[in-house]
Design a protein around this motif. Structure first.
Motif, PDB file in Angstrom:
ATOM      1  N   LEU A 108      40.301  45.336  27.995  1.00 24.19           N
ATOM      2  CA  LEU A 108      39.670  45.842  29.208  1.00 24.19           C
ATOM      3  C   LEU A 108      40.566  45.625  30.421  1.00 24.19           C
ATOM      4  N   GLN A 109      41.269  44.499  30.465  1.00 25.38           N
ATOM      5  CA  GLN A 109      42.191  44.237  31.572  1.00 25.38           C
ATOM      6  C   GLN A 109      43.358  45.225  31.550  1.00 25.38           C
ATOM      7  N   ILE A 110      43.842  45.580  30.374  1.00 23.28           N
ATOM      8  CA  ILE A 110      44.918  46.567  30.255  1.00 23.28           C
ATOM      9  C   ILE A 110      44.423  47.925  30.747  1.00 23.28           C
ATOM     10  N   LYS A 111      43.184  48.261  30.408  1.00 23.86           N
ATOM     11  CA  LYS A 111      42.596  49.527  30.860  1.00 23.86           C
ATOM     12  C   LYS A 111      42.504  49.566  32.384  1.00 23.86           C
ATOM     13  N   ARG A 112      42.029  48.475  32.990  1.00 28.35           N
ATOM     14  CA  ARG A 112      41.924  48.417  34.468  1.00 28.35           C
ATOM     15  C   ARG A 112      43.309  48.469  35.105  1.00 28.35           C
ATOM     16  N   LYS A 113      44.292  47.850  34.487  1.00 30.56           N
ATOM     17  CA  LYS A 113      45.672  47.893  34.992  1.00 30.56           C
ATOM     18  C   LYS A 113      46.162  49.332  35.033  1.00 30.56           C
ATOM     19  N   VAL A 145      37.453  39.689  43.279  1.00 40.30           N
ATOM     20  CA  VAL A 145      36.293  39.678  42.392  1.00 40.30           C
ATOM     21  C   VAL A 145      35.488  40.942  42.644  1.00 40.30           C
ATOM     22  N   SER A 146      35.112  41.614  41.583  1.00 44.19           N
ATOM     23  CA  SER A 146      34.285  42.802  41.688  1.00 44.19           C
ATOM     24  C   SER A 146      33.072  42.605  40.777  1.00 44.19           C
ATOM     25  N   PRO A 147      31.895  42.358  41.348  1.00 43.93           N
ATOM     26  CA  PRO A 147      30.724  41.980  40.548  1.00 43.93           C
ATOM     27  C   PRO A 147      30.322  42.981  39.462  1.00 43.93           C
ATOM     28  N   ASN A 148      30.416  44.263  39.708  1.00 46.62           N
ATOM     29  CA  ASN A 148      29.954  45.257  38.734  1.00 46.62           C
ATOM     30  C   ASN A 148      31.104  45.997  38.049  1.00 46.62           C
ATOM     31  N   PHE A 149      32.288  45.427  38.109  1.00 43.97           N
ATOM     32  CA  PHE A 149      33.461  46.097  37.549  1.00 43.97           C
ATOM     33  C   PHE A 149      34.326  45.041  36.870  1.00 43.97           C
ATOM     34  N   ASN A 150      34.127  44.826  35.593  1.00 46.96           N
ATOM     35  CA  ASN A 150      34.824  43.770  34.856  1.00 46.96           C
ATOM     36  C   ASN A 150      36.279  44.137  34.572  1.00 46.96           C
ATOM     37  N   GLY A 151      37.095  43.122  34.358  1.00 47.71           N
ATOM     38  CA  GLY A 151      38.476  43.333  33.950  1.00 47.71           C
ATOM     39  C   GLY A 151      39.466  43.548  35.073  1.00 47.71           C
ATOM     40  N   VAL A 152      39.045  43.366  36.323  1.00 47.46           N
ATOM     41  CA  VAL A 152      39.964  43.578  37.444  1.00 47.46           C
ATOM     42  C   VAL A 152      40.942  42.403  37.548  1.00 47.46           C
TER      43      VAL A 152
END
Length: 135
Positions: free
Chosen positions: A101-106, A67-74
């Motif tokens: 957003l999840q694809i971007k973080r990936k 979990v990353s509080p200030n970084f969504n989509g991890v």
């Protein structure tokens, strides 16, 4: 003589029907069995996550909730296996896809050299863990 503790025979019949229904439901869906039948053959994300966690544990590793509080989509889980092997896992219910957003973080994590997997079925778990261990 038969003694009835219900107001009428209809109340007793309704009680029996309710009891049978509760018994059948508990048999089919209780104790963690046959959960896919309840959801139309699709497995829930929580069930996949539980099985991934157990599979990683069986191989001597950890599947930490990420979990990353200030970084969504991890990704959902950080997989740590023996001999310093690590990867990220995004878990989805059967048939579901990653959000943009999840694809971007990936892609960001892969650009940094990390392995990132999207798992949407329990049959993928063994192959993913084998691939991480071989790297």
């Amino acid at each position: 003589m038969f003694r009835c503790y219900y107001k009428s025979h209809i109340d007793y019949i309704l009680y029996l029907i309710k009891y049978i229904f509760v018994y059948i439901r508990a048999r089919d869906f209780g104790n963690g069995r046959n959960k896919t039948r309840k959801y139309g053959g699709k497995m829930r994300e929580s069930e996949i996550e539980k099985r991934l966690k157990n599979a990683v544990k069986m191989r001597g590793g950890l599947a930490l909730k990420f979990v990353s509080p200030n970084f969504n989509g991890v990704p959902d889980r950080l997989l740590l296996l023996p001999e310093g092997k690590a990867a990220f896992a995004e878990l989805k219910a059967t048939g579901r896809k990653m959000r943009s957003l999840q694809i971007k973080r990936k892609r960001q994590l892969e650009a940094l050299g990390f392995l990132v997997y999207c798992i949407d079925g329990t049959e993928q778990i063994g192959g993913v863990l084998d691939e991480i261990e071989q790297r």
